[in-house]
Scaffold this motif. Sequence first.
Motif, short mmCIF file in Angstrom:
data_model
loop_
_atom_site.label_atom_id
_atom_site.label_comp_id
_atom_site.label_asym_id
_atom_site.label_seq_id
_atom_site.Cartn_x
_atom_site.Cartn_y
_atom_site.Cartn_z
N ALA A 173 39.65 16.79 -10.05
CA ALA A 173 38.11 17.03 -10.12
C ALA A 173 37.30 15.98 -11.43
CB ALA A 173 37.24 18.37 -10.08
N ALA A 174 38.14 15.65 -12.15
CA ALA A 174 37.67 14.72 -13.36
C ALA A 174 37.54 13.25 -12.86
CB ALA A 174 38.74 14.60 -14.54
N THR A 175 38.14 12.92 -11.79
CA THR A 175 37.83 11.57 -11.27
C THR A 175 36.41 11.27 -10.59
OG1 THR A 175 38.86 11.95 -9.12
CG2 THR A 175 40.37 11.44 -10.68
N TRP A 176 35.68 12.25 -10.31
CA TRP A 176 34.45 11.92 -9.63
C TRP A 176 33.28 13.04 -9.88
CZ3 TRP A 176 31.97 15.36 -5.97
CH2 TRP A 176 32.77 16.23 -5.32
N SER A 177 33.64 14.33 -10.30
CA SER A 177 32.60 15.19 -10.52
C SER A 177 31.52 14.93 -11.61
CB SER A 177 33.08 16.76 -10.79
OG SER A 177 32.03 17.54 -11.22
N PRO A 178 30.43 14.71 -11.33
CA PRO A 178 29.20 14.42 -12.11
C PRO A 178 29.06 15.75 -13.14
CG PRO A 178 28.17 14.95 -10.10
CD PRO A 178 29.62 15.14 -9.82
N PHE A 179 29.57 16.77 -12.90
CA PHE A 179 29.33 17.99 -13.87
C PHE A 179 30.74 18.30 -14.71
CE2 PHE A 179 27.03 18.68 -9.89
CZ PHE A 179 26.04 18.33 -10.24
N ALA A 181 33.37 17.96 -17.65
CA ALA A 181 33.33 17.62 -18.90
C ALA A 181 33.65 16.18 -19.21
CB ALA A 181 34.37 18.70 -19.86
N SER A 182 34.65 15.75 -18.34
CA SER A 182 35.17 14.26 -18.46
C SER A 182 34.10 13.39 -18.31
CB SER A 182 36.39 14.03 -17.76
OG SER A 182 36.02 14.16 -16.31
N MET A 183 33.21 13.39 -17.24
CA MET A 183 32.10 12.83 -16.85
C MET A 183 31.05 12.69 -18.27
SD MET A 183 31.21 10.52 -14.68
CE MET A 183 31.99 11.12 -13.17
N GLY A 184 30.75 13.68 -18.61
CA GLY A 184 29.78 13.76 -20.00
C GLY A 184 30.30 13.04 -21.00
N ILE A 185 31.91 13.05 -21.28
CA ILE A 185 32.36 12.24 -22.37
C ILE A 185 32.18 10.72 -22.10
CG2 ILE A 185 34.58 11.56 -23.33
CD1 ILE A 185 33.41 14.52 -24.35
N PRO A 191 27.08 4.22 -21.75
CA PRO A 191 25.84 4.91 -21.07
C PRO A 191 25.56 3.71 -20.01
CG PRO A 191 25.77 3.92 -23.18
CD PRO A 191 27.23 3.95 -23.10
N GLU A 192 26.02 2.63 -19.72
CA GLU A 192 25.60 1.58 -18.65
C GLU A 192 26.49 1.97 -17.51
OE1 GLU A 192 24.74 -2.15 -20.02
OE2 GLU A 192 24.20 -1.34 -22.03
N GLY A 380 38.68 6.05 -18.40
CA GLY A 380 38.70 7.19 -18.80
C GLY A 380 38.94 8.44 -18.07
N LEU A 381 38.20 8.55 -16.78
CA LEU A 381 38.29 9.51 -15.72
C LEU A 381 39.83 9.66 -15.51
CD1 LEU A 381 34.86 9.06 -14.03
CD2 LEU A 381 35.20 10.74 -15.85
#
Length: 438
Positions: A173-179, A181-185, A191-192, A380-381
């Motif tokens: 789920a780290a490869t795409w989930s916007p929620f 933890a990996s996505m937040g990092i 940021p862009e 990273g994801l």
Amino acid sequence: MQETSSRQRLAGVLILLGLIAQILGFTGLVNTAHAVSYLLWLSVALLWRDIPKRSRVQAGVLMGLGLSMLLVARLVYNAEVDWPAMLQGNAFVAAMLVGVSFISLVGKQQGRKKASGKKLTGSGGILRTWLGVHFLGTILNMSTIIMVGDRLARSAPLSMPQYLALNRGLSSAATWSPFFASMGIVIALAPEMQYSHVALFGLPLAMASGLLTTLELARRFDLSNVLGFSLAPRSLLMPVVMALLVMVFHFWLTPELSIVGIITFLIPGVASLYNLREGPRYTLRRVRQHTTTRLPAMRGEISLFLAAGLLTLGLSTLVAAIAGSDWTLFESFGASQGMVSFIAIVLSALAGLHPIIGVSVLASMVSLQGGEHTLFAFVGLCSWAVGTSVGPLSGINLSLQGRYGVSGYRMMKNNLFYAGVMSLLSLGSIAGLSYLVS
């Protein structure tokens, strides 16, 4: 059931106080970070002799390495070390796991009822377990492992195919989930980044994980008696309700809190309200029983997470002290740089480092421009998804090890083929995304 000692009951109270301190910290009225970490570490000290030998040795080694690296960074490289805060690493994750444990105050009551829906075994059961963990995990993160794992464990002790389905369903789920933890990092580090481009490649990569898991486990194991997670309404009710509540808090009520923070206070709150239907005395009795019996039994999970957090802090401090802030690893960040970085982070995960270390260290060594933000985020994801599946000290494997007793290195060995195939697919996806954003 073995009766708990006064020492164990005191440790359970300290763990509960650590959870309460973490929740109080979310209000912003008082900084409780020190209190949370000190309470949880003190509980580990009280429960140290009760921790299984394998987990105790592993936690001790991690603590020793982390402390040694902090000392080297300070004494050899004159790095600044915040000693009072050295115990805070992973304390917020440990507190979240404590909060998630309160779901058993609902689950045990539901567990008395026979679950509806036909029991499914074989490759179909593995696929359903992967699907349930994956899509619920996109919102509930690591708490899904416990929710689904505990439900499967009611029938019989978990088997290796079930462990692997739980592991891969969540890590992918780290490869795409916007929620996740990996996505937040990665959003914080790049940021862009363009999420639509990441999801375009990340979601198919996650689906490939489900297909690979189903086919590979059916080939390697006899799945005829391996029970899968039921997707019947009764089995899904609690996770889906929790996911909806998390979304309500995330988007409307407490948007300033992370998903992990919301889960930390939401599950104990829901469990308490659920039991209040039987009256305050009944609720207090169940909470007291949970505090004095279930929380001390979490000693393996809590000790491993806290020890891994100390290792992470020691390593990141030492790397920063050695590398400094002026050196740049790459002049630009393209496909080849992304592939090399992915391989390096996954290999470091195999050595026991969480991918967050590799991703964070990499971010401090590169200067990103334009589409490079999106490519860096995707690297990273992907490295997070593959690295946490195979890394013996990833949060997912630490949780499985601490809760169910499976060896992290056994998990790593059983995930090597999977990690190799997913790495090849990830490298291809990195090349494709590089072409798209260049």
